[in-house]
Design a protein around this motif. Structure first.
Motif, short mmCIF file in Angstrom:
data_model
loop_
_atom_site.label_atom_id
_atom_site.label_comp_id
_atom_site.label_asym_id
_atom_site.label_seq_id
_atom_site.Cartn_x
_atom_site.Cartn_y
_atom_site.Cartn_z
N UNK A 1 0.80 -1.21 0.00
CA UNK A 1 0.00 0.00 0.00
C UNK A 1 0.84 1.27 0.00
N UNK A 2 0.27 2.30 -0.56
CA UNK A 2 0.88 3.63 -0.56
C UNK A 2 0.15 4.50 0.45
N UNK A 3 0.90 5.36 1.12
CA UNK A 3 0.28 6.25 2.10
C UNK A 3 1.20 7.43 2.37
N UNK A 4 0.77 8.29 3.28
CA UNK A 4 1.52 9.49 3.63
C UNK A 4 2.06 9.34 5.05
N UNK A 5 3.33 9.70 5.23
CA UNK A 5 4.00 9.61 6.53
C UNK A 5 4.70 10.92 6.83
N UNK B 1 -2.56 15.65 8.15
CA UNK B 1 -2.51 15.63 9.61
C UNK B 1 -2.83 14.27 10.20
N UNK B 2 -3.38 13.35 9.41
CA UNK B 2 -3.60 11.99 9.88
C UNK B 2 -2.42 11.08 9.63
N UNK B 3 -1.37 11.62 9.01
CA UNK B 3 -0.19 10.81 8.69
C UNK B 3 0.53 10.38 9.96
N UNK B 4 0.92 9.13 10.00
CA UNK B 4 1.71 8.62 11.12
C UNK B 4 3.17 9.03 10.96
N UNK B 5 3.81 9.28 12.08
CA UNK B 5 5.27 9.36 12.12
C UNK B 5 5.79 8.00 11.66
N UNK B 6 6.76 7.99 10.75
CA UNK B 6 7.18 6.75 10.09
C UNK B 6 7.59 5.66 11.08
N UNK C 1 1.32 28.01 5.06
CA UNK C 1 1.34 29.07 6.08
C UNK C 1 0.76 28.56 7.40
N UNK C 2 -0.31 27.77 7.32
CA UNK C 2 -0.92 27.20 8.52
C UNK C 2 0.09 26.35 9.29
N UNK C 3 0.81 25.49 8.57
CA UNK C 3 1.79 24.62 9.22
C UNK C 3 2.93 25.44 9.80
N UNK C 4 3.43 26.40 9.04
CA UNK C 4 4.56 27.21 9.48
C UNK C 4 4.20 28.08 10.68
N UNK C 5 3.05 28.76 10.62
CA UNK C 5 2.67 29.69 11.69
C UNK C 5 2.26 28.97 12.96
N UNK C 6 2.02 27.64 12.87
CA UNK C 6 1.73 26.88 14.08
C UNK C 6 3.01 26.43 14.78
N UNK C 7 4.15 26.85 14.23
CA UNK C 7 5.43 26.47 14.82
C UNK C 7 5.94 25.13 14.39
N UNK C 8 5.43 24.61 13.25
CA UNK C 8 5.81 23.28 12.79
C UNK C 8 6.41 23.32 11.39
N UNK C 9 7.20 24.35 11.13
CA UNK C 9 7.80 24.51 9.82
C UNK C 9 8.75 23.39 9.43
N UNK C 10 9.29 22.66 10.42
CA UNK C 10 10.21 21.55 10.12
C UNK C 10 9.48 20.24 9.86
N UNK C 11 8.15 20.26 9.96
CA UNK C 11 7.37 19.05 9.71
C UNK C 11 7.39 18.74 8.22
N UNK C 12 7.76 17.52 7.87
CA UNK C 12 7.84 17.10 6.48
C UNK C 12 6.98 15.87 6.26
N UNK C 13 6.45 15.76 5.04
CA UNK C 13 5.59 14.64 4.69
C UNK C 13 6.17 13.90 3.49
N UNK C 14 5.93 12.58 3.47
CA UNK C 14 6.43 11.74 2.42
C UNK C 14 5.30 10.83 1.92
N UNK C 15 5.24 10.65 0.63
CA UNK C 15 4.43 9.59 0.05
C UNK C 15 5.30 8.35 -0.05
#
Length: 408
Positions: free
Chosen positions: A225-229, A250-255, A287-301
């Motif tokens: 399966x493919x998903x977002x992490x 936002x429902x993505x699991x930490x890998x 902008x929503x992610x950055x202004x919430x203080x989570x600019x280092x949050x990254x997502x992967x398919x």
């Protein structure tokens, strides 16, 4: 609209410690680590959380989205072009079904599927079901499960169209929840492959989904399966945003939580097949992610394969090797098991015990020669560890099949 405090209950489903220092490398500053603390103390019943999440997702995908272009980010969109044989299969599918596709990767295993029984979780309008239908042929069977009435209506509306187009009818669609597949009276251990395309991250209880899959797979079968992490645990403030959840972010699991969860359920050796960083390309969301203080949050398919078989928790060396015969259609030169195992035709390829079993105890056996026994153990393969599995987008070695030798 937001889904409020009930989102705290999602954290209770994670299998590991609720506070830890992430080992995930920040590609902008490799020396940076962060600690996220989560406390699941909300007294709201889990059932309320599940119901609210399902209602939100069903509304988003059933009513707010009518075509792929309505998505606000590219998290649920496939980046690369499909292989020619997949594109030919897509060309046989009704245009309305294709237009309502929201997947994030190609979630069909790359080996012969003739006669296989396949289950598609979160099948939506049915695009991947109808692709798989053509690959398994008249002797196979494909069942799609989705909870959204509007999507199921599209999928079922074109059953006769595809039966006439393909020359056979081997498809069925069922309404249900992925956490409760047992309610659909599907036969246990009856599926060769279970697929899912950017859907499990939308489920409130991801561990329950994996357990259901384990029960339904045949021994030697796989969840592919493919998903977002994410590179770290997504904070509660972002989990509460309904659009970010519906957009598969936002429902993505930490890998690492995902891999630990898979092992806990009974998939001892999760294998990453391919991955790519997600570029959101939406100013408001960024902008929503950055202004919430989570600019280092990254997502992967990412595409994973989880085998139902007796595997060890680590890659152990028994001095074994395999030789790919080059007998799979479309793969005469070599075949990719996962990101660290691309096997050239006719070349002796050293493997760990788990990889040996994945190839020997599955539908793949006839395409390989096997060398070695289980008589001697030589320790663990060096390099097998728990560092981030995804490619650094700034690395020249990123992408599918970056490593071509050894076990890990």
């Amino acid at each position: 609209m937001k889904i409020h405090s009930a989102f705290l209950l999602a954290l209770a489903t994670l299998p590991c410690a609720l506070a830890f220092v992430s080992p995930f490398r920040n590609v902008q500053n490799s020396a940076t680590t962060s600690t996220q603390h989560f406390v699941a103390t909300d007294p709201v019943k889990p059932a309320l959380f599940v119901d609210e999440t399902r209602a939100s997702v069903s509304k988003y995908y059933g009513q707010e989205l009518t075509k792929s272009d309505d998505l606000k980010t590219n998290a649920c969109c496939t980046a690369g072009a499909p292989p020619d044989y997949i594109q030919k299969a897509i060309n046989n599918i009704h245009p309305e079904v294709v237009a309502r596709y929201y997947g994030c990767g190609l979630c069909l295993p790359q080996y012969p599927l003739e006669g296989a029984n396949i289950l598609d979780l979160g099948s939506g309008s049915g695009r991947d079901v109808y692709i798989a239908s053509q690959l398994v042929g008249k002797a196979g069977k494909v069942i799609g499960v989705d909870m959204t009435d509007e999507q199921l209506e599209v999928a079922r509306k074109h059953l006769d169209y595809h039966a006439e187009k393909f020359g056979f009818a081997n498809v069925e669609f069922k309404k249900g929840y992925l956490e409760n597949l047992a309610d659909l009276n599907l036969e246990k251990e009856s599926f060769d492959v279970i697929i899912s395309n950017c859907v499990i991250n939308l489920c409130a209880d991801k561990e329950a989904v994996l357990k259901e899959c384990l029960n339904l797979l045949k021994p030697g079968g796989e969840l592919y399966f493919s998903d977002v992490y994410a590179n770290r645990r997504v904070p509660k403030s972002l989990q509460e945003d309904e659009v970010l959840w519906g957009e598969c972010l936002s429902g993505a699991l930490y890998w690492n939580d995902f891999e630990n969860m898979a092992r806990k359920v009974g998939f001892p050796d999760p294998r990453l097949v391919e991955d790519a960083p997600i570029t959101i390309k939406n100013d408001a969301v960024e902008r929503l992610i950055s202004e919430s203080g989570n600019g280092a949050l990254e997502f992967y398919s990412a595409t994973y394969r989880l085998w139902k078989m007796d595997l060890e928790p680590h890659c152990e060396d028994y001095g074994q090797a395999v030789i790919y015969k080059g007998t799979m259609d479309r793969y005469p030169s070599g075949w990719l098991l996962d990101k660290h195992h691309y096997m050239e035709t006719g070349k002796v390829f050293p493997v760990c015990g788990n990889t040996y079993k994945m190839l020997h105890d599955s539908r793949l056996k006839e395409h390989f020669d096997f060398i070695g026994t289980w008589d001697h153990h030589y320790g663990i393969f060096e390099g097998c560890g728990s560092s981030i599995p995804f490619s650094d987008p700034n690395s020249e070695a990123s992408g599918k099949g970056a490593a071509t030798g050894g076990c890990c």
